[in-house]
Design an enzyme around this catalytic site. Structure first.
Site, PDB file in Angstrom:
ATOM      1  N   HIS A 273     -11.517  -3.052  17.412  1.00 23.03           N
ATOM      2  CA  HIS A 273     -11.639  -3.134  18.873  1.00 23.03           C
ATOM      3  C   HIS A 273     -12.442  -1.975  19.449  1.00 23.03           C
ATOM      4  O   HIS A 273     -13.178  -2.145  20.418  1.00 23.03           O
ATOM      5  CB  HIS A 273     -10.255  -3.173  19.517  1.00 23.03           C
ATOM      6  N   GLU A 341       1.983  -1.892  19.280  1.00 19.33           N
ATOM      7  CA  GLU A 341       1.632  -3.059  20.091  1.00 19.33           C
ATOM      8  C   GLU A 341       1.737  -4.323  19.232  1.00 19.33           C
ATOM      9  O   GLU A 341       2.402  -5.296  19.589  1.00 19.33           O
ATOM     10  CB  GLU A 341       0.214  -2.889  20.638  1.00 19.33           C
ATOM     11  N   HIS A 342       1.052  -4.328  18.111  1.00 16.28           N
ATOM     12  CA  HIS A 342       1.082  -5.443  17.159  1.00 16.28           C
ATOM     13  C   HIS A 342       1.722  -4.968  15.858  1.00 16.28           C
ATOM     14  O   HIS A 342       1.350  -3.909  15.336  1.00 16.28           O
ATOM     15  CB  HIS A 342      -0.327  -5.932  16.821  1.00 16.28           C
ATOM     16  N   HIS A 434      32.573   0.741  55.447  1.00 20.51           N
ATOM     17  CA  HIS A 434      32.692  -0.277  54.402  1.00 20.51           C
ATOM     18  C   HIS A 434      34.119  -0.823  54.351  1.00 20.51           C
ATOM     19  O   HIS A 434      34.340  -2.047  54.311  1.00 20.51           O
ATOM     20  CB  HIS A 434      32.359   0.319  53.036  1.00 20.51           C
TER      21      HIS A 434
END
Length: 447
Positions: A273, A341-342, A434
């Site tokens: 890449h 990632e992978h 409350h």
């Protein structure tokens, strides 16, 4: 010296703790330099809008654009369709079909509701976010697959305004296959998708602030360079930066049951890449390591000079190579610390290792499941967390383009018990308003 001789080899038993920690670092580990560089770009786009975008297109992409050219025209879509061959179009259609099927199955129903106590109901109502910008990188190639992975889950989720931002080529055009994929999705899912010619930090700034041409968006998704990642960090108070998706990274785990040449082949998938990628082969077998090194020259000989340069920079440097572990436990301790990632698992019995994996963006099991399939056509999303964020962050999904609001309803019969217990806790915590709201004081108004 040949490339195979220069492949980095790391033996975990021989690494000091600092050296092991160094292997876990990514390109974005220290973002300080990138943050300094993109800060003035962001400010310039905020002030000058389209004029700044055209100047940065010239400076960074070599493209001479007029402000009127920033949005891709209908004529450009028509021209792109004529440039894409039939085989590429068929592959885009095949991938889009699988990606649609996967993400359509992810989409939740409009609403859930459960009765937690008799007469008391709680649940969620799911809604799409209003707008999103899908980033498609261009600097190291053309990526219609990235467009599909980003755009399809957004449209499936029901986002009303989905746009694409992508760097122009030097001739001012957008990758033809990317435009074909955009039109195919728009036609199939009956939606409108505008495409804008801007990339990098300036594109993130454009969708964070909005310009005369580029609309402001609620969220930006998609992978990109460290400069883009830095811009998303700096602009996180203006726009949701989505999952951290920086330069590609992978680990290929191979045990002794496979040929190291196959492991070398798959190691190159993410390594090619770019020089800022990270890619490791982790193995418990010295034989696999040796076979991988021996096979690499033949694999490189079949690749282009550019991809050889990228991948060799990675696996012959400090961000990749071969990691030899003493045993399975040591191998997966490193893998989980890395949180890739992978993650690809090569074995004749790959399923046996799935239980060892705690941190990974995706796990691809077996010899017939290379990352190539996941990146392009399997259908699961290939936009995955990087930089170790897979330890806490999931892949891009339909839910990244949706939000849910809690919905609650208490009936008259369910109220008394709920009110009693809530009043006790409110009183203990010192919240008088409350407590009074669920006390006997309420009863006079409920008649």
């Amino acid at each position: 010296m040949s490339k195979s001789q220069a492949i980095s080899v790391w033996k975990l038993n021989e690494l000091s703790q600092p050296a092991r920690d160094k292997l876990l670092e990514r390109t974005e580990s220290d973002m300080s330099e990138y943050l300094l560089q993109v800060s003035p770009i962001i400010e310039d786009v905020r002030r000058r809008g389209d004029a700044a975008l055209t100047e940065y297109a010239k400076r960074f992409d070599g493209a001479n654009l007029r402000e009127a050219d920033l949005k891709v025209s209908s004529e450009e879509f028509v021209a792109a369709a004529e440039k894409v061959d039939a085989d590429t179009r068929e592959a885009i259609e095949y991938a889009a079909d699988n990606i649609c099927r996967y993400h359509e199955a992810q989409k939740p129903g409009e609403m859930t509701m459960q009765e937690v106590r008799r007469g008391s109901f709680v649940g969620e109502r799911f809604l799409p976010i209003p707008s999103v910008a899908c980033y498609v990188p261009r600097g190291k190639g053309s990526f219609p697959s990235v467009l599909m992975m980003n755009v399809i889950p957004a449209v499936v989720a029901g986002v009303k305004q989905v746009i694409v931002i992508t760097p122009p080529g030097a001739d001012g055009s957008v990758d033809a296959a990317t435009l074909v994929a955009t039109q195919l999705i728009a036609d199939r899912l009956n939606c409108r998708i505008d495409v804008f010619k801007c990339g990098g930090a300036q594109a993130v700034a454009a969708v964070a602030y909005g310009t005369a041409t580029v609309p402001r968006c609620s969220k930006v998704v998609g992978p990109g360079s460290p400069w883009m990642v830095a811009a998303k960090q700096l602009l996180s108070s203006r726009i949701d930066p989505s999952i951290p998706a920086g330069p590609s990274e992978s680990i290929v785990f191979a045990d002794g049951s496979v040929d190291g040449g196959l492991a070398a082949l798959d190691l190159l998938i993410e390594a090619e890449h770019g020089p800022d990628s990270s890619a490791f082969l982790v193995t418990t077998s010295q034989q696999v390591a040796d076979e991988a090194i021996a096979a690499m020259p033949a694999h490189w000989a079949a690749m282009s000079d550019l991809r050889v340069d990228y991948s060799s920079t990675v696996i012959c440097g400090s961000m990749g190579g071969i990691v030899v572990a003493e045993d399975r436990g040591q191998a997966f301790e490193f893998i989980n610390d890395y949180a890739p990632e992978h993650l690809q698992i090569l074995s004749t019995d790959a399923w046996q290792y799935l239980g060892d994996v705690e941190n990974a963006g995706e796990v691809l099991l077996g010899k017939h499941s290379p990352s190539t399939l996941g990146n392009f056509v399997l259908g699961c999303n290939a936009v995955l967390p990087t930089s170790g964020k897979a330890a806490t962050v999931s892949p891009l999904s339909v839910m990244d383009f949706m939000k849910f609001m809690s919905v609650a309803y208490v009936t008259e019969s369910g109220y008394p018990e709920m009110a009693k217990q809530a009043e006790r806790l409110a009183t203990y915590e010192g919240f008088d308003g409350h407590a009074r709201a669920v006390s006997s004081a309420r009863n006079r108004y409920m008649r």
